[in-house]
Design an enzyme around this catalytic site. Structure first.
Site, PDB file in Angstrom:
ATOM      1  N   CYS A  92      47.948  41.123  85.572  1.00 24.10           N
ATOM      2  CA  CYS A  92      48.070  40.119  86.632  1.00 24.10           C
ATOM      3  C   CYS A  92      49.031  40.601  87.713  1.00 24.10           C
ATOM      4  O   CYS A  92      50.083  41.176  87.421  1.00 24.10           O
ATOM      5  CB  CYS A  92      48.564  38.792  86.053  1.00 24.10           C
ATOM      6  SG  CYS A  92      48.656  37.471  87.273  1.00 24.10           S
ATOM      7  N   CYS A  96      55.463  36.023  87.752  1.00 30.35           N
ATOM      8  CA  CYS A  96      56.022  34.939  86.938  1.00 30.35           C
ATOM      9  C   CYS A  96      56.999  35.539  85.925  1.00 30.35           C
ATOM     10  O   CYS A  96      56.616  36.357  85.081  1.00 30.35           O
ATOM     11  CB  CYS A  96      54.910  34.190  86.220  1.00 30.35           C
ATOM     12  SG  CYS A  96      53.591  33.594  87.321  1.00 30.35           S
ATOM     13  N   CYS A  99      56.208  35.694  82.064  1.00 24.21           N
ATOM     14  CA  CYS A  99      54.871  36.069  81.594  1.00 24.21           C
ATOM     15  C   CYS A  99      54.734  37.547  81.221  1.00 24.21           C
ATOM     16  O   CYS A  99      54.931  38.432  82.062  1.00 24.21           O
ATOM     17  CB  CYS A  99      53.834  35.709  82.650  1.00 24.21           C
ATOM     18  SG  CYS A  99      52.141  35.950  82.067  1.00 24.21           S
ATOM     19  N   CYS A 136      39.795  26.079  75.549  1.00 26.93           N
ATOM     20  CA  CYS A 136      40.298  26.450  76.871  1.00 26.93           C
ATOM     21  C   CYS A 136      40.226  27.962  77.049  1.00 26.93           C
ATOM     22  O   CYS A 136      40.667  28.718  76.175  1.00 26.93           O
ATOM     23  CB  CYS A 136      41.730  25.964  77.055  1.00 26.93           C
ATOM     24  SG  CYS A 136      42.368  26.202  78.734  1.00 26.93           S
ATOM     25  N   CYS A 169      38.035  23.510  78.871  1.00 26.91           N
ATOM     26  CA  CYS A 169      39.107  23.616  79.862  1.00 26.91           C
ATOM     27  C   CYS A 169      39.199  25.066  80.326  1.00 26.91           C
ATOM     28  O   CYS A 169      38.853  25.991  79.583  1.00 26.91           O
ATOM     29  CB  CYS A 169      40.435  23.173  79.234  1.00 26.91           C
ATOM     30  SG  CYS A 169      41.887  23.349  80.296  1.00 26.91           S
ATOM     31  N   CYS A 229      45.029  19.020  84.128  1.00 29.06           N
ATOM     32  CA  CYS A 229      45.964  19.392  83.059  1.00 29.06           C
ATOM     33  C   CYS A 229      47.103  20.150  83.726  1.00 29.06           C
ATOM     34  O   CYS A 229      46.908  21.268  84.213  1.00 29.06           O
ATOM     35  CB  CYS A 229      45.263  20.256  82.018  1.00 29.06           C
ATOM     36  SG  CYS A 229      46.354  20.851  80.698  1.00 29.06           S
ATOM     37  N   ARG A 301      51.015  17.224  75.622  1.00 36.69           N
ATOM     38  CA  ARG A 301      50.689  18.326  74.724  1.00 36.69           C
ATOM     39  C   ARG A 301      51.932  19.109  74.290  1.00 36.69           C
ATOM     40  O   ARG A 301      52.660  19.650  75.123  1.00 36.69           O
ATOM     41  CB  ARG A 301      49.676  19.270  75.399  1.00 36.69           C
ATOM     42  CG  ARG A 301      48.409  18.541  75.812  1.00 36.69           C
ATOM     43  CD  ARG A 301      47.313  19.482  76.288  1.00 36.69           C
ATOM     44  NE  ARG A 301      46.173  18.706  76.772  1.00 36.69           N
ATOM     45  CZ  ARG A 301      45.234  18.182  75.992  1.00 36.69           C
ATOM     46  NH1 ARG A 301      45.281  18.381  74.697  1.00 36.69           N
ATOM     47  NH2 ARG A 301      44.233  17.483  76.518  1.00 36.69           N
TER      48      ARG A 301
END
Length: 377
Positions: A92, A96, A99, A136, A169, A229, A301
């Site tokens: 990616c 972040c 991550c 998901c 999802c 979400c 969640r």
């Protein structure tokens, strides 16, 4: 004698009223706002101070009143089991700080191509057999621009998995309005796009995607008629004010998210946040109970970081208002709880798996019915 008795009654009555007034005036913000939520239902005009006062309530008070709201708006023993699969791992371009999938950090995670159709559908079948009702798919993309082939494949998988009788999802980074509409047409139940933290603290964690871009994606999802979400992560080094700020942003959206994941950072070696101290259970309880009081109808969640908490600690989270967990070996790339341990937890705590729900209007009706029954009782 009658005068003395009358005097005594007046004194006792006065003492009772005085003690009642003292009790009322000493009620915590959690008690006051939970009572208001139960009587008036969800609202979107929360102030930061109101949410902060709820969050700062004594933890046992917060736990108790979060449980009251939870029992009012939901079947309190039902917990949804979800499975999250990384269909495109690593590489990616974003930064972040938490991550391991960012190409900017040396975490030992190698970038992989998108999984094939057979592998993804097989994983969905196994998830369903294991009790998951929502599947998901996550891809380590900043956005879906220029990924026409991959996006078409995702649409196909959504249709196939929905055909299995599961909620579906996706979390694919930023999407455009047209793409949101295509996902809705394919049968997507929900789209995950976390805000991560408060607007103020956000630049300390991510610089490659703005807070407003995240909110724009949520807007496109909502306008397409897909359930939202969106939640965040605690343990990033943020202050309690930032946790309150995150909840305030979510609770003042035009419509509350149908799903609010509360994640506890699992610090990964090689990321800028590798030395952050683990989140304590009381921090999770405060977030979950506050989220439950200010967004009563949302599925709250208990997400990443659950692997660090014992069964008894997780029980407190369910009591506070959590009603969904992620099952499976991993949450994208980080470890998750053992399947057998989760099955044992459901048995010991008397939890029941929540069935899939494909009708948003029916969900709202169910919440109204729960409210009416609770009021009548």
């Amino acid at each position: 004698m009658m005068m003395i008795r009358s005097l005594r009654l007046r004194v006792h009555s006065s003492l009772y009223i005085s003690s009642f007034s003292t009790l009322s005036s000493s009620s915590s913000a959690a008690a006051v706002q939970a009572d208001r939520t139960i009587k008036e239902g969800p609202r979107n005009n929360w102030t930061k101070d109101e949410i902060k006062h709820v969050y700062d309530s004594p933890v046992l008070d917060l736990l108790y009143h979060g449980a009251q709201v939870h029992r009012h708006a939901h079947n309190f023993r039902e917990v949804q089991q979800c499975t999250l699969l990384s269909v495109k791992t690593g590489g990616c371009s974003e930064d972040c700080s938490y991550c391991p999938q960012s190409s900017r950090y040396n975490t030992g995670l190698k970038a992989q191509k998108m999984m094939g159709k057979d592998a993804i559908l097989e994983a969905a079948e196994k998830a369903k057999e294991a009790g998951s009702t929502r599947f998901c798919m996550g891809a380590a993309w900043r956005d879906t621009v220029g990924r026409k082939t991959n996006f078409k494949q995702i649409l196909e998988y959504v249709k196939e998995i929905r055909g299995m009788g599961m909620e579906v999802c996706c979390t694919l980074g930023m999407i455009e309005k047209q793409q949101a509409m295509e996902l809705k047409e394919a049968g997507l139940t929900a789209y995950n796009h976390n805000l991560d933290t408060s607007r103020e603290f956000y630049p300390n964690i991510i610089t490659t995607r703005s807070y407003d871009e995240r909110l724009e994606t949520l807007k496109f999802v909502r306008e397409a008629g897909i359930n939202v979400c969106s939640g965040g992560i605690i343990g990033l080094g943020e202050a309690e004010e930032d946790r309150v700020g995150l909840l305030h942003t979510l609770a003042t959206l035009p419509e509350h998210p149908e799903s609010v994941p509360i994640n506890a950072l699992l610090a990964v070696k090689g990321t800028p946040l590798e030395d952050q101290k683990p989140v304590e259970i009381w921090e999770m309880i405060r977030m979950i109970a506050t989220a439950r009081i200010v967004m009563p109808r949302a599925m709250v969640r208990l997400s990443a970081g659950r692997v660090r908490f014992s069964m008894s600690e997780q029980a407190l989270c369910f009591l506070a208002g959590a009603n969904s967990i992620f099952t499976g070996e991993k949450l994208l790339t980080t470890p998750n709880n053992d399947f057998d341990a989760d099955q044992m937890m459901f048995k010991v705590l008397g939890l029941t798996p929540k069935a899939p729900d494909f009708d948003q209007k029916a969900t709202s009706f169910e919440a109204e019915r729960c409210e009416q029954e609770a009021t009548a009782s």
